[in-house]
Design an enzyme around this catalytic site. Sequence first.
Site, mmCIF file in Angstrom:
data_model
loop_
_atom_site.group_PDB
_atom_site.id
_atom_site.type_symbol
_atom_site.label_atom_id
_atom_site.label_comp_id
_atom_site.label_asym_id
_atom_site.label_seq_id
_atom_site.Cartn_x
_atom_site.Cartn_y
_atom_site.Cartn_z
ATOM 1 N N TRP A 128 0.833 -1.202 0.000
ATOM 2 C CA TRP A 128 0.000 0.000 0.000
ATOM 3 C C TRP A 128 0.872 1.258 0.000
ATOM 4 O O TRP A 128 0.529 2.256 -0.634
ATOM 5 C CB TRP A 128 -0.898 0.008 1.237
ATOM 6 C CG TRP A 128 -1.763 1.229 1.375
ATOM 7 C CD1 TRP A 128 -3.016 1.422 0.869
ATOM 8 C CD2 TRP A 128 -1.429 2.449 2.078
ATOM 9 N NE1 TRP A 128 -3.488 2.673 1.199
ATOM 10 C CE2 TRP A 128 -2.537 3.321 1.939
ATOM 11 C CE3 TRP A 128 -0.329 2.875 2.797
ATOM 12 C CZ2 TRP A 128 -2.553 4.599 2.515
ATOM 13 C CZ3 TRP A 128 -0.338 4.147 3.346
ATOM 14 C CH2 TRP A 128 -1.445 4.983 3.211
ATOM 15 N N HIS A 129 2.008 1.198 0.681
ATOM 16 C CA HIS A 129 2.865 2.373 0.790
ATOM 17 C C HIS A 129 3.585 2.698 -0.504
ATOM 18 O O HIS A 129 3.965 3.854 -0.717
ATOM 19 C CB HIS A 129 3.881 2.183 1.919
ATOM 20 C CG HIS A 129 3.308 2.403 3.280
ATOM 21 N ND1 HIS A 129 2.635 1.420 3.963
ATOM 22 C CD2 HIS A 129 3.288 3.502 4.084
ATOM 23 C CE1 HIS A 129 2.238 1.899 5.137
ATOM 24 N NE2 HIS A 129 2.607 3.160 5.227
ATOM 25 N N GLY A 130 3.776 1.732 -1.365
ATOM 26 C CA GLY A 130 4.444 2.068 -2.611
ATOM 27 C C GLY A 130 4.796 0.865 -3.450
ATOM 28 O O GLY A 130 4.956 -0.246 -2.936
#
Length: 505
Positions: free
Chosen positions: A347-349
């Site tokens: 989700w963060h990258g």
Amino acid sequence: MLFNSVQFLLFFIVVTLSYFGLKWQGRWMLLLVASCYFYMVLKPQYILILLLTIIIDYIAGIWIEKTTGPAKRWLLIISLISNLGILAFFKYLGFFTENLSLLFDQLSMPGVAQKVMAIGNRLFVGVLHLFGESGVSSFKDNKSILPVGLSFHTFQAMSYTIEVYRGNQKAERHFGIYSLYVMFYPQLVAGPIERPQNVLWQFHKTFPFDAENVKAGLMQMAFGLFKKVVIADRLVMMTDYGFNDPGQHNGLTLLVATFFFTFQIYCDFSGYSDMAIGAARVMGFTLMENFRTPYIAQSVSEFWRRWHISLSTWFRDYLYIPLGGNRKGKVRQYINMMIVFLASGLWHGPNWTYVIWGGLNGLYQVLAVLRDRVLERLGFAPRVSTAERLEAPVSPLRVVGNVLFTFVLIMLTWVFFRARTVGDAFLILQRIATLSFDQPVGSPMNATEMGLSVFLIAFLLLKEYFYLYIPTRNTARFAILFVLITFATYLFGVFSSNQFIYFQF
């Protein structure tokens, strides 16, 4: 629009003063228009993506509420696929295409690998050209054109349809109010990720001017800005120095850079959350707490109950529990934990560094559960309830030991979060593991700046450990403290073009 800018200061003053001068009908319209402007300052064309998701989920919510049987579930699935599809296209298409191409290349199928890359690139560039991104020629440009806050408002929109499906939230019939739920400017681009039952009803109310809310909100905003521009943006000088070219630095320098990044990301992100929550509170709105002194946690699981609470609880409620949580046996519980943290990392990258970061945190959780179960079977750690554990007297030395051990574990995971590549992360860890304390610390800071940085970190830890509250009820005391914090921010702040770290997510 950046919270740490004069532009936002003027925006906030105009919007807030106008807000209190209007009745309910004018208030929600003002906030919606202001939120659109707030978002469009950065990339105006991408508001079309927000509008698309708003229309899809607004209609889906009403249909889900009216429908029964299997069709209701399918409506939810269509809504979720629409949201995740938009997120996946803009954020992950390049990542998955490149890794799929690499897989075919490793399987000695270079022709297929090239076709996969070509198709992905054409699709990506073609869609972006529709949004006026004529300068985009490949996936390599993805980072510069990623719609700001896409992951945040996508998850907030998804929580709405899920809660309507579960019957915890009535479908919102007022299109303007629903649009404001998704676009409310304080938390639009970096959270907190709100649940509809927490905030939707607030947009239907007319909050009177409340001096206590105004003072408390302004104080929270002031301290949030202090954390961002005085602490985080000062520490970034050292972290960029170490992480941008780790091969040129010794272990001690990289250890200091990692230590500083541990507090940089906290002050940067919690500073944004403080400003968002404070800005909403000034107008009478209550947003959920997003950080609760995470670096005094005594275990990794406790850290995640204190860090980015809105995202942690989102994954718990909408992924971990639906997967079965801890209700389907021990092995399934471990798998569920790993799935949640790997998903959180992704989700963060779109980078393997984030996936490994999430995987390490998941592994910590699994190992902690395994340890507790082994100790219980051996009779060293009898099972007790949470309430009993909290009430039981604990040695101060043990508390300090638990906090330090947890801090070190978390700090090591931040290496993967900040490193540009997996190779850089392992190089940094290798050099930290073999450091010698007779090595000099390389730094772009002078001795005064380094000393001030350490002092600010110590000040932050003491404030959080003793839960020091900045008083606001006494107006004279509030005014003095507010002026002091503002003056200290102006005097010691590092005013640059540094965006908030979580804008990229």
